[in-house]
Design a protein around this motif. Structure first.
Motif, short mmCIF file in Angstrom:
data_model
loop_
_atom_site.label_atom_id
_atom_site.label_comp_id
_atom_site.label_asym_id
_atom_site.label_seq_id
_atom_site.Cartn_x
_atom_site.Cartn_y
_atom_site.Cartn_z
N VAL A 142 -2.74 2.95 4.88
CA VAL A 142 -3.80 2.16 4.25
C VAL A 142 -3.14 0.97 3.57
O VAL A 142 -2.15 1.14 2.84
N TYR A 143 -3.68 -0.21 3.80
CA TYR A 143 -3.19 -1.43 3.14
C TYR A 143 -4.17 -1.81 2.03
O TYR A 143 -5.38 -1.94 2.27
N GLU B 116 -8.60 2.36 -8.15
CA GLU B 116 -8.41 3.65 -7.48
C GLU B 116 -7.05 3.79 -6.80
O GLU B 116 -6.82 4.75 -6.05
N LEU B 117 -6.14 2.88 -7.06
CA LEU B 117 -4.88 2.81 -6.32
C LEU B 117 -4.05 4.09 -6.47
O LEU B 117 -3.55 4.65 -5.47
N GLU B 118 -3.88 4.57 -7.67
CA GLU B 118 -3.04 5.76 -7.88
C GLU B 118 -3.70 7.01 -7.31
O GLU B 118 -3.01 7.90 -6.78
N GLU B 119 -5.02 7.11 -7.41
CA GLU B 119 -5.71 8.25 -6.80
C GLU B 119 -5.49 8.25 -5.29
O GLU B 119 -5.22 9.31 -4.69
N LEU C 53 0.85 4.45 2.01
CA LEU C 53 0.10 3.43 1.29
C LEU C 53 0.96 2.18 1.22
O LEU C 53 2.06 2.19 0.66
N ILE C 54 0.47 1.10 1.82
CA ILE C 54 1.14 -0.20 1.74
C ILE C 54 0.43 -0.98 0.64
O ILE C 54 -0.72 -1.40 0.80
N TYR C 55 1.11 -1.13 -0.48
CA TYR C 55 0.53 -1.75 -1.66
C TYR C 55 1.07 -3.17 -1.81
O TYR C 55 2.25 -3.37 -2.10
N ASP C 56 0.23 -4.15 -1.59
CA ASP C 56 0.60 -5.55 -1.67
C ASP C 56 0.39 -6.02 -3.11
O ASP C 56 -0.74 -6.21 -3.56
N ALA C 57 1.50 -6.20 -3.82
CA ALA C 57 1.46 -6.60 -5.23
C ALA C 57 1.91 -8.05 -5.41
O ALA C 57 2.52 -8.40 -6.42
N VAL D 33 4.83 2.13 -0.17
CA VAL D 33 5.69 0.95 -0.04
C VAL D 33 5.03 -0.17 -0.81
O VAL D 33 3.91 -0.59 -0.49
N GLU D 34 5.67 -0.61 -1.89
CA GLU D 34 5.12 -1.69 -2.71
C GLU D 34 5.79 -3.00 -2.33
O GLU D 34 7.02 -3.10 -2.29
N MET D 35 4.98 -4.00 -2.04
CA MET D 35 5.48 -5.33 -1.65
C MET D 35 5.41 -6.27 -2.84
O MET D 35 4.37 -6.41 -3.48
#
Length: 343
Positions: free
Chosen positions: A146-147, A161-164, A173-177, A197-199
């Motif tokens: 999920v992106y 809801e990101l941490e849930e 989870l591809i987290y675009d920060a 994976v945090e970007m």
């Protein structure tokens, strides 16, 4: 070639507006002073230009880990955030499901890279209140990925809801920060999950878009797998040295973010139009005829981004927040382009 390839990827054409207009289309940080750049952009030694960089730019990765309080070995250097996104999506070739669920409306590159890399792209709209349906996202991912972009582009909202989602997702989870610093999120915090994976990037709040430096944060085996997919020399010696200097000048960046937020809030308060404001360094207007309005603004010397055909963003116009002197001119031009009085 038509006989060898049944289908070829479409070309993604970036708008080339040059540098003679106000660039309000790429969400670059327009508040950093020249003094910051004079300190960051020093030269390199001849040997640094002659020889290849350290494999994986290991010294820079360690410097970022120390600065951000991250575990050793958790940072993977990339040529901008898009290169990091490519690596994260490539991981799906080793997953149970070669599937990418993307929360829309959002940044267009995940869809483009999924097509280029032969990964199934699945769209999941945010709710009318910009909420994320975690149950549906988990079911749709089915062991894929999920992106999520947060603060999101183009709505600017923080995904609460990101941490849930990270705790419940079986896949990645591809987290675009990319815009996190504008929201006051200066340090990565989701690396403790083994499936995230945090970007991050130095192109936005840090004001170094032209140097093309990004990084991924992941834990243990996931970080090692990303490093295995990465190029051995992703960025230049010059870019690495400049970013190391920038890390020691974070106070400049923090001040610029505070200045931007004050201008953003003032501009948003004066714009009596349907809009997304959020926590990033842009404002997105929801209006009919966004393409025509963008063309009119360009004629008046302002490059903005017209977006459309997406959930909750059928016709939108996004512009970067600039210092107030530029915003006064922009608001006047926007009013002329729309045929209404804004200020």
């Amino acid at each position: 070639i038509s006989m060898a390839f049944k289908r070829l990827p479409e070309f993604y054409e970036e708008p080339d507006v040059g540098y003679d207009v106000y660039r309000l289309h790429f969400n670059e940080n327009l508040f950093l002073p020249e003094e910051y750049y004079r300190e960051v952009l020093g030269g390199i030694e001849s040997w640094e230009a002659r020889f290849y960089t350290q494999p994986n730019n290991a010294s820079l990765a360690a410097r970022i880990e120390d600065h951000m309080g991250l575990p050793r070995g958790s940072v993977v250097i990339t040529a901008g955030a898009d290169d990091g996104l490519r690596l994260a999506i490539q991981l799906l070739h080793f997953a149970e499901e070669r599937r990418l669920v993307v929360l829309e409306p959002t940044y267009s590159m995940p869809r483009i890279l999924a097509e280029q890399l032969g990964v199934e792209y699945v769209q999941l709209p945010y709710g009318p209140d910009l909420g994320l349906d975690v149950d549906t996202a988990v079911k749709m991912a089915r062991g894929g990925a999920v992106y999520v972009c947060s603060p999101n582009n183009p709505t600017g909202h923080l995904v609460k809801e990101l941490e849930e989602l990270a705790s419940r997702l079986e896949g990645l989870l591809i987290y675009d920060a990319a815009y996190a610093e504008f929201a006051g999120l200066w340090r990565p915090k989701l690396h403790e999950y083994g499936n995230v994976v945090e970007m991050r990037t130095f192109s936005k709040a840090w004001g170094l878009a032209g140097l093309r430096v990004g990084y991924l944060i992941a834990r243990g085996r996931l970080a090692s797998a990303l490093r295995a997919l990465a190029y051995p020399h992703p960025i230049s010696s010059y870019s690495a040295k400049a970013v190391e200097k920038a890390l020691g000048l974070e106070e400049y960046v923090r001040r610029s973010v505070l200045e931007m937020r004050a201008v953003r809030d003032e501009v948003a308060g004066r714009l009596r139009l349907d809009k997304y404001v959020g926590e990033a360094n842009f404002i997105t207007l929801r209006l009919d005829g966004a393409e025509a309005a963008a063309a009119e603004l360009y004629r008046r010397g302002f490059a903005v981004r017209a977006l459309g055909g997406r959930p909750l963003c059928r016709s939108c116009l996004r512009f970067t927040v600039a210092p107030m002197g530029v915003m006064e001119k922009f608001l006047a031009a926007l009013g002329e382009a729309l045929g209404i009085k804004l200020i």
